[in-house]
Design a protein around this motif. Structure first.
Motif, PDB file in Angstrom:
ATOM      1  N   PRO A  37       0.603  -1.185  -0.053  1.00  0.00           N
ATOM      2  CA  PRO A  37      -0.041  -0.004  -0.192  1.00  0.00           C
ATOM      3  C   PRO A  37       0.659   1.978  -0.113  1.00  0.00           C
ATOM      4  CG  PRO A  37      -0.305  -1.411   1.838  1.00  0.00           C
ATOM      5  CD  PRO A  37       0.474  -2.186   1.111  1.00  0.00           C
ATOM      6  N   ALA A  38       0.640   2.139  -0.924  1.00  0.00           N
ATOM      7  CA  ALA A  38       1.760   3.538  -1.601  1.00  0.00           C
ATOM      8  C   ALA A  38       0.934   4.091   0.018  1.00  0.00           C
ATOM      9  CB  ALA A  38       1.222   3.704  -1.910  1.00  0.00           C
ATOM     10  N   PRO A  39       1.963   4.835   0.506  1.00  0.00           N
ATOM     11  CA  PRO A  39       2.034   5.544   1.779  1.00  0.00           C
ATOM     12  C   PRO A  39       1.656   7.469   1.149  1.00  0.00           C
ATOM     13  CG  PRO A  39       4.038   5.921   1.598  1.00  0.00           C
ATOM     14  CD  PRO A  39       3.530   4.837   0.403  1.00  0.00           C
ATOM     15  N   THR A  40       0.040   7.308   1.967  1.00  0.00           N
ATOM     16  CA  THR A  40      -0.087   8.636   1.702  1.00  0.00           C
ATOM     17  C   THR A  40       0.022   9.920   1.985  1.00  0.00           C
ATOM     18  OG1 THR A  40      -2.302   8.643   2.574  1.00  0.00           O
ATOM     19  CG2 THR A  40      -2.652   8.228   0.676  1.00  0.00           C
ATOM     20  N   VAL A  41      -0.560  10.793   2.172  1.00  0.00           N
ATOM     21  CA  VAL A  41      -0.119  12.367   2.866  1.00  0.00           C
ATOM     22  C   VAL A  41      -0.260  12.023   4.085  1.00  0.00           C
ATOM     23  CG1 VAL A  41      -0.145  14.571   3.130  1.00  0.00           C
ATOM     24  CG2 VAL A  41       0.892  14.069   0.615  1.00  0.00           C
ATOM     25  N   ARG A  42      -1.352  11.767   4.254  1.00  0.00           N
ATOM     26  CA  ARG A  42      -2.462  11.179   5.667  1.00  0.00           C
ATOM     27  C   ARG A  42      -1.032   9.934   6.904  1.00  0.00           C
ATOM     28  NH1 ARG A  42      -7.319  11.745   8.515  1.00  0.00           N
ATOM     29  NH2 ARG A  42      -8.146  11.911   6.464  1.00  0.00           N
ATOM     30  N   SER A  43      -1.245   9.171   6.122  1.00  0.00           N
ATOM     31  CA  SER A  43      -0.231   8.303   6.685  1.00  0.00           C
ATOM     32  C   SER A  43       1.029   9.277   7.267  1.00  0.00           C
ATOM     33  CB  SER A  43      -0.214   7.054   6.270  1.00  0.00           C
ATOM     34  OG  SER A  43       1.067   7.087   5.155  1.00  0.00           O
ATOM     35  N   ILE A  88     -14.299  18.945  10.238  1.00  0.00           N
ATOM     36  CA  ILE A  88     -14.060  19.735   9.503  1.00  0.00           C
ATOM     37  C   ILE A  88     -13.555  18.726   8.461  1.00  0.00           C
ATOM     38  CG2 ILE A  88     -11.655  21.199   9.016  1.00  0.00           C
ATOM     39  CD1 ILE A  88     -11.691  22.660  11.612  1.00  0.00           C
ATOM     40  N   GLU A  89     -13.870  19.058   7.146  1.00  0.00           N
ATOM     41  CA  GLU A  89     -13.054  17.866   6.321  1.00  0.00           C
ATOM     42  C   GLU A  89     -11.914  17.759   6.016  1.00  0.00           C
ATOM     43  OE1 GLU A  89     -15.119  17.431   3.101  1.00  0.00           O
ATOM     44  OE2 GLU A  89     -17.370  17.911   3.231  1.00  0.00           O
ATOM     45  N   ALA A  90     -11.244  16.873   6.057  1.00  0.00           N
ATOM     46  CA  ALA A  90      -9.925  16.361   5.386  1.00  0.00           C
ATOM     47  C   ALA A  90      -9.454  17.140   3.991  1.00  0.00           C
ATOM     48  CB  ALA A  90      -9.676  15.193   4.861  1.00  0.00           C
ATOM     49  N   ALA A  91      -8.295  17.725   4.280  1.00  0.00           N
ATOM     50  CA  ALA A  91      -7.908  18.236   2.731  1.00  0.00           C
ATOM     51  C   ALA A  91      -7.979  17.191   1.978  1.00  0.00           C
ATOM     52  CB  ALA A  91      -6.893  19.389   2.528  1.00  0.00           C
ATOM     53  N   PRO A  92      -7.993  17.293   0.243  1.00  0.00           N
ATOM     54  CA  PRO A  92      -7.400  16.888  -0.308  1.00  0.00           C
ATOM     55  C   PRO A  92      -6.064  15.736  -0.712  1.00  0.00           C
ATOM     56  CG  PRO A  92      -9.490  18.875  -1.722  1.00  0.00           C
ATOM     57  CD  PRO A  92      -8.655  18.643  -0.079  1.00  0.00           C
ATOM     58  N   LEU A  93      -5.794  16.996  -0.298  1.00  0.00           N
ATOM     59  CA  LEU A  93      -4.331  16.976   0.025  1.00  0.00           C
ATOM     60  C   LEU A  93      -3.372  15.388   0.887  1.00  0.00           C
ATOM     61  CD1 LEU A  93      -1.387  17.567  -0.870  1.00  0.00           C
ATOM     62  CD2 LEU A  93      -1.492  18.931   1.708  1.00  0.00           C
ATOM     63  N   ALA A  94      -4.571  15.391   1.624  1.00  0.00           N
ATOM     64  CA  ALA A  94      -4.095  14.506   2.636  1.00  0.00           C
ATOM     65  C   ALA A  94      -4.376  13.069   1.961  1.00  0.00           C
ATOM     66  CB  ALA A  94      -5.185  14.314   4.015  1.00  0.00           C
ATOM     67  N   ALA A  95      -5.166  13.115   0.704  1.00  0.00           N
ATOM     68  CA  ALA A  95      -5.200  11.845   0.182  1.00  0.00           C
ATOM     69  C   ALA A  95      -4.061  11.133  -0.990  1.00  0.00           C
ATOM     70  CB  ALA A  95      -6.956  11.834  -0.553  1.00  0.00           C
ATOM     71  N   VAL A  96      -3.561  12.620  -1.534  1.00  0.00           N
ATOM     72  CA  VAL A  96      -2.494  12.504  -2.023  1.00  0.00           C
ATOM     73  C   VAL A  96      -1.827  11.150  -1.947  1.00  0.00           C
ATOM     74  CG1 VAL A  96      -1.006  13.638  -3.861  1.00  0.00           C
ATOM     75  CG2 VAL A  96      -2.853  14.459  -2.836  1.00  0.00           C
ATOM     76  N   LYS A  97      -1.262  10.156  -2.534  1.00  0.00           N
ATOM     77  CA  LYS A  97      -0.071   9.279  -1.958  1.00  0.00           C
ATOM     78  C   LYS A  97       1.254   9.967  -2.465  1.00  0.00           C
ATOM     79  CE  LYS A  97      -2.615   5.135  -4.291  1.00  0.00           C
ATOM     80  NZ  LYS A  97      -3.173   5.682  -4.521  1.00  0.00           N
ATOM     81  N   LEU A  98       2.136  10.000  -1.690  1.00  0.00           N
ATOM     82  CA  LEU A  98       3.341  10.560  -1.643  1.00  0.00           C
ATOM     83  C   LEU A  98       4.845  10.352  -2.511  1.00  0.00           C
ATOM     84  CD1 LEU A  98       4.717   9.687   1.667  1.00  0.00           C
ATOM     85  CD2 LEU A  98       3.765  12.266   1.196  1.00  0.00           C
ATOM     86  N   HIS A  99       4.261   8.945  -3.737  1.00  0.00           N
ATOM     87  CA  HIS A  99       5.161   9.015  -4.475  1.00  0.00           C
ATOM     88  C   HIS A  99       4.776   9.668  -6.041  1.00  0.00           C
ATOM     89  CE1 HIS A  99       2.207   6.575  -5.571  1.00  0.00           C
ATOM     90  NE2 HIS A  99       2.640   6.011  -6.362  1.00  0.00           N
TER      91      HIS A  99
END
Length: 142
Positions: A37-43, A88-99
């Protein structure tokens, strides 16, 4: 002077460059999927918050949350309704995969921060998201 041959060569080179970029992105995606599983900004942010909270707890000698944890939860991860504070909703940035993270993703997120935030607060949030002291991240430019 441009002639038909040079125009076709230019189109060929541009086409090859674009195709190369598509192939490079596809290879990066395949490699990331093969690694699990690809790490995301959230993780990444959640891991960073744990580190910062642990450091603050060692300093204070008691359970505390770091200022970075409060701000990153509010402006990146999102948070549930608490007391008089609205959810407060999570920012769309949180779902972006780090790679796949690009500089434009961070800039778009920063531009979407509330206008009433002070410039220094926005700067601290950006500093918490980018590890300047530990080697600056390399972003794809879009």
């Amino acid at each position: 002077m441009l002639n038909r041959s040079s125009i076709h060569e230019g189109a060929y080179v541009c086409g090859n460059k674009a195709a190369g970029e598509v192939v490079a992105r596809a290879r990066a995606e395949a490699a990331a999927q093969a690694a699990g599983p690809a790490p995301t900004v959230r993780s990444a942010v959640e891991g960073y918050i744990k580190e910062r909270d642990a450091r603050e707890q060692r300093r204070a000698g008691r359970d505390v949350r770091s200022d970075a944890a409060n701000k990153l939860r509010r402006y990146v991860l999102g948070q549930d309704k608490r007391g008089n504070q609205r959810a407060i909703e999570a920012a769309p940035l949180a779902a972006v995969k780090l790679h796949a993270l690009k500089e434009d993703d961070l800039l778009t997120w920063r531009e979407g921060l509330p206008k009433e935030l002070k410039v220094t607060t926005k700067r601290r949030l950006m500093n918490d998201l980018t590890p300047h002291g530990r080697g600056s991240p390399r972003f794809e430019r879009s």
